[in-house]
Motif scaffolding. Structure first.
Motif, PDB file in Angstrom:
ATOM      1  N   ALA A 138      -2.856 -31.233  -9.192  1.00 41.06           N
ATOM      2  CA  ALA A 138      -1.903 -30.123  -9.056  1.00 41.06           C
ATOM      3  C   ALA A 138      -0.469 -30.603  -9.193  1.00 41.06           C
ATOM      4  O   ALA A 138      -0.190 -31.813  -9.197  1.00 41.06           O
ATOM      5  N   GLU A 141       6.146 -27.088  -7.750  1.00 37.02           N
ATOM      6  CA  GLU A 141       7.123 -26.415  -8.598  1.00 37.02           C
ATOM      7  C   GLU A 141       8.117 -25.598  -7.775  1.00 37.02           C
ATOM      8  O   GLU A 141       7.749 -25.023  -6.738  1.00 37.02           O
ATOM      9  N   ASP A 145      10.192 -16.890 -10.981  1.00 37.88           N
ATOM     10  CA  ASP A 145       9.685 -15.733 -11.717  1.00 37.88           C
ATOM     11  C   ASP A 145       9.685 -14.489 -10.834  1.00 37.88           C
ATOM     12  O   ASP A 145       9.738 -14.563  -9.604  1.00 37.88           O
ATOM     13  N   ARG A 151       3.251 -12.990  -4.879  1.00 36.82           N
ATOM     14  CA  ARG A 151       2.257 -14.048  -4.661  1.00 36.82           C
ATOM     15  C   ARG A 151       2.349 -14.594  -3.239  1.00 36.82           C
ATOM     16  O   ARG A 151       1.337 -14.816  -2.573  1.00 36.82           O
ATOM     17  N   GLN A 190       5.870 -23.564  -5.055  1.00 41.51           N
ATOM     18  CA  GLN A 190       4.421 -23.410  -5.105  1.00 41.51           C
ATOM     19  C   GLN A 190       3.763 -24.715  -5.530  1.00 41.51           C
ATOM     20  O   GLN A 190       4.384 -25.580  -6.152  1.00 41.51           O
ATOM     21  N   ARG A 192       0.560 -25.661  -7.772  1.00 43.92           N
ATOM     22  CA  ARG A 192      -0.309 -25.024  -8.755  1.00 43.92           C
ATOM     23  C   ARG A 192      -1.309 -26.026  -9.300  1.00 43.92           C
ATOM     24  O   ARG A 192      -0.944 -27.111  -9.754  1.00 43.92           O
ATOM     25  N   ASP A 193      -2.574 -25.644  -9.259  1.00 40.57           N
ATOM     26  CA  ASP A 193      -3.644 -26.471  -9.811  1.00 40.57           C
ATOM     27  C   ASP A 193      -3.525 -26.513 -11.333  1.00 40.57           C
ATOM     28  O   ASP A 193      -2.875 -25.665 -11.948  1.00 40.57           O
ATOM     29  N   ARG A 194      -4.144 -27.511 -11.941  1.00 36.54           N
ATOM     30  CA  ARG A 194      -4.068 -27.650 -13.401  1.00 36.54           C
ATOM     31  C   ARG A 194      -4.610 -26.419 -14.128  1.00 36.54           C
ATOM     32  O   ARG A 194      -4.218 -26.121 -15.250  1.00 36.54           O
ATOM     33  N   ASP A 195      -5.545 -25.680 -13.491  1.00 34.03           N
ATOM     34  CA  ASP A 195      -6.103 -24.498 -14.135  1.00 34.03           C
ATOM     35  C   ASP A 195      -5.234 -23.263 -13.923  1.00 34.03           C
ATOM     36  O   ASP A 195      -5.600 -22.158 -14.338  1.00 34.03           O
ATOM     37  N   GLY A 196      -4.068 -23.432 -13.271  1.00 32.96           N
ATOM     38  CA  GLY A 196      -3.145 -22.323 -13.066  1.00 32.96           C
ATOM     39  C   GLY A 196      -3.261 -21.652 -11.710  1.00 32.96           C
ATOM     40  O   GLY A 196      -2.459 -20.778 -11.379  1.00 32.96           O
ATOM     41  N   THR A 197      -4.250 -22.036 -10.910  1.00 31.36           N
ATOM     42  CA  THR A 197      -4.441 -21.437  -9.595  1.00 31.36           C
ATOM     43  C   THR A 197      -3.374 -21.934  -8.624  1.00 31.36           C
ATOM     44  O   THR A 197      -3.151 -23.141  -8.491  1.00 31.36           O
ATOM     45  N   VAL A 198      -2.720 -21.005  -7.919  1.00 30.71           N
ATOM     46  CA  VAL A 198      -1.719 -21.372  -6.921  1.00 30.71           C
ATOM     47  C   VAL A 198      -2.428 -21.613  -5.593  1.00 30.71           C
ATOM     48  O   VAL A 198      -3.050 -20.707  -5.039  1.00 30.71           O
TER      49      VAL A 198
END
Length: 310
Positions: A138, A141, A145, A151, A190, A192-198
């Motif tokens: 992860a 960041e 946005d 979120r 945040q 964020r995982d590599r797959d985009g999951t926060v």
């Protein structure tokens, strides 16, 4: 490296000129879970007006997490501006010791601080291992946005459910997080995982030489891969890069020993936080407290969580 999404930086000097955002009506208006902003003259400190259950009375509470007090005159204004409120309770900023106050003052808690100018805290082997595993999957960041407040609110809703915070002064909802996002000093972060999951989010304000974190929360998925470790590490790196002290708050009432251990491992300093206790209507206060212990340190005594208000 700290990743930045749509970053718009503002210098520390500009924050100092803007003053503490907690002292503004705009910020106070987002604390509807605590009370409504009491009417006051421009330039005075905001107080949240709360009905006292079962009575026709009201009392006041300074904004959460604290009011920024510059001089004893600021405390005096709290005593003078709200005579219609039975009591006024106000928490002052970390490190400030209220003096010359005719009412009561008590030490409330110690705030955990990471000061980049001090030696960095050393993680245990176990904690360092969890951090490395999280770093492998992860990124931390800074986010700007338009959906950051949404979120954060959704993730915080999960935390509220897990900790049973509904109906308490920590029952924050989307309007509160939107206000933070709209502040010039507002900051969102945040993991964020590599797959985009926060997996985790945090929000706070940056002003003067401080980054005051207001909320941190992990999603159920983030809890499984220890996203909070990368969040705290990232916040420390951000503090070093911006030359700010990182304030992560004190221990909440009934906080677990595990939470205390987690907060302490990321801190290298503490700052005391005091509570100012003002009684405007002594007769009404005595009547409201009738039959209740008033010497246990809880103020106002008629709001003791264990004993019902008469």
């Amino acid at each position: 490296m700290v990743a930045v999404v749509q970053h718009m930086s503002v210098s520390g000097q500009e924050y100092a000129q803007a003053g503490c955002p907690f002292n503004t009506q705009a910020y106070a208006a987002g604390l509807g879970n605590i009370g409504t902003v009491a009417a006051l003259r421009p330039g005075r400190l905001p107080v949240l007006r709360r009905p006292i259950p079962g009575t026709g009375h009201f009392d006041g509470m300074g904004v959460w997490p604290y009011l920024w007090i510059d001089t004893p005159d600021d405390v005096a204004s709290l005593e003078q501006d709200f005579p219609e409120l039975v009591t006024v309770t106000a928490v002052t900023q970390p490190g400030y010791v209220p003096r010359g106050h005719k009412g009561g003052v008590s030490l409330l808690k110690q705030h955990y601080v990471y000061d980049p100018a001090r030696p960095a805290p050393e993680l245990s082997a176990r904690a360092a291992g969890r951090l490395r595993r999280c770093q492998d999957r992860a990124e931390f960041e800074v986010v700007w946005d338009a959906m950051r407040a949404d979120r954060m609110s959704r993730i915080y809703d999960g935390l509220k459910e897990r900790r049973g915070l509904a109906g308490t002064h920590m029952d924050f909802s989307l309007p509160h997080f939107q206000v933070i996002a709209e502040l010039e000093a507002g900051r969102y972060f945040q993991v964020r995982d590599r797959d985009g999951t926060v997996g985790a989010m945090a929000c706070g304000v940056m002003f003067e030489d401080m980054l005051q974190i207001l909320h941190t929360a992990s999603s159920p998925d983030g809890l499984r891969w220890d996203a909070s470790y990368l969040m705290m590490d990232g916040l420390q790196r951000h503090a070093r890069q911006t030359g700010t002290r990182l304030f992560t708050g004190g221990m909440p009432m009934h906080g677990s020993s595990g939470l205390q251990t987690f907060k302490a491992r990321w801190a290298n300093h503490f700052e005391p936080v005091y509570m100012v206790k003002i009684i405007n209507d002594h007769r009404a206060y005595a009547a409201l407290c009738r039959g209740q212990a008033q010497d246990i340190g809880f103020f106002p005594a008629y709001r003791q969580p264990v004993v019902a208000c008469p």
